[in-house]
Design an enzyme around this catalytic site. Sequence first.
Site, PDB file in Angstrom:
ATOM      1  N   LYS A  52       0.623  -1.418  -0.124  1.00  0.00           N
ATOM      2  CA  LYS A  52      -0.136   0.160   0.000  1.00  0.00           C
ATOM      3  C   LYS A  52       0.925   0.828   0.042  1.00  0.00           C
ATOM      4  O   LYS A  52       0.249   2.495  -0.655  1.00  0.00           O
ATOM      5  CB  LYS A  52      -1.140  -0.140   1.605  1.00  0.00           C
ATOM      6  N   GLN A  96      -5.265  -1.348   9.875  1.00  0.00           N
ATOM      7  CA  GLN A  96      -4.977  -2.626   8.941  1.00  0.00           C
ATOM      8  C   GLN A  96      -4.949  -3.555   9.892  1.00  0.00           C
ATOM      9  O   GLN A  96      -5.077  -3.882  10.588  1.00  0.00           O
ATOM     10  CB  GLN A  96      -3.093  -3.269   8.814  1.00  0.00           C
ATOM     11  N   ASP A 119     -11.221   2.649   3.723  1.00  0.00           N
ATOM     12  CA  ASP A 119     -11.393   1.001   3.599  1.00  0.00           C
ATOM     13  C   ASP A 119     -13.098   0.952   2.835  1.00  0.00           C
ATOM     14  O   ASP A 119     -12.945  -0.803   2.603  1.00  0.00           O
ATOM     15  CB  ASP A 119     -10.913  -0.071   4.650  1.00  0.00           C
TER      16      ASP A 119
END
Length: 290
Positions: A52, A96, A119
Amino acid sequence: MNLLDGKKCAESLVAEIARKVAGYTESGLRTPHMTIILVGEHAPSESYVKSKIATSGLAGFESTLLRFPETIRESELLAKIKEVNEDPTTDGLIVQLPLPKHINQQHVINAIAPEKDIDGFHPANFGRMTLGQKAFRPATAYGICKLLQFYGVPVKAKHCVVIGRSNIVGKPISIMLSNDFDIGNATVTLTHIETPRELLLDETRRADIVIVAVGIPGFVTADMVKDGVVLIDVGINRLESGKIVGDVDFENVAQKCSWITPVPGGVGRMTVAALMINTLMAYQNNFNLA
């Protein structure tokens, strides 16, 4: 058989994002900024975060990685999320997953400001997505849609079977492909671990598109699908030999497919690309850009 090459598609999408970002920064605006929170030392998470950060650089973004020990208290983590929420220089925030067992994952997801939830997991964004409204869409599901769109795979009026009902993949992709989005209008059947085997076979054998995300190596076998099927394999499984495989018996199933995703090099790359799309959208929202 044709490969749905996630690497090729992701590179194209990220390059387009970089072109847009260059235009914004040349006009005097600051660079888009993504913050990632990583708790503990979970090897797969370390790999995902590395990808990422690298991709954010290619997209022209700045990124900040905030590391915390596995022993961090939930209250401390929530306080840090609140701090990032209130930082006007951060456009998108990722925590995460997975998190240590002593931290309630849903509490963490709910604590992220919806306008920074790149997300797409916050209930506000998930709800808007379900209603067909503008929202950050869950990244893996959104990435699958972008991959199908990139290769011009027909979805409208097709029969799609999704295997797996997680909030991260199964539920959102079933909604997105049935909704009237840019790519959608499919007839979708959502199956899961409790679906009787015979019913599952009935559905998959007549499906035009099969999407599988169950975390079981080789779960989808050649006898489960028809000739010409489009197969999206979301699974990422590490065998004892160290080899990475998906949820599809690729060697035997691929010969029946019109399109199939490889593992690795398929959906994983698209998840990261979708995060970049969401981050750009968060940035554009902050500056009231089209």
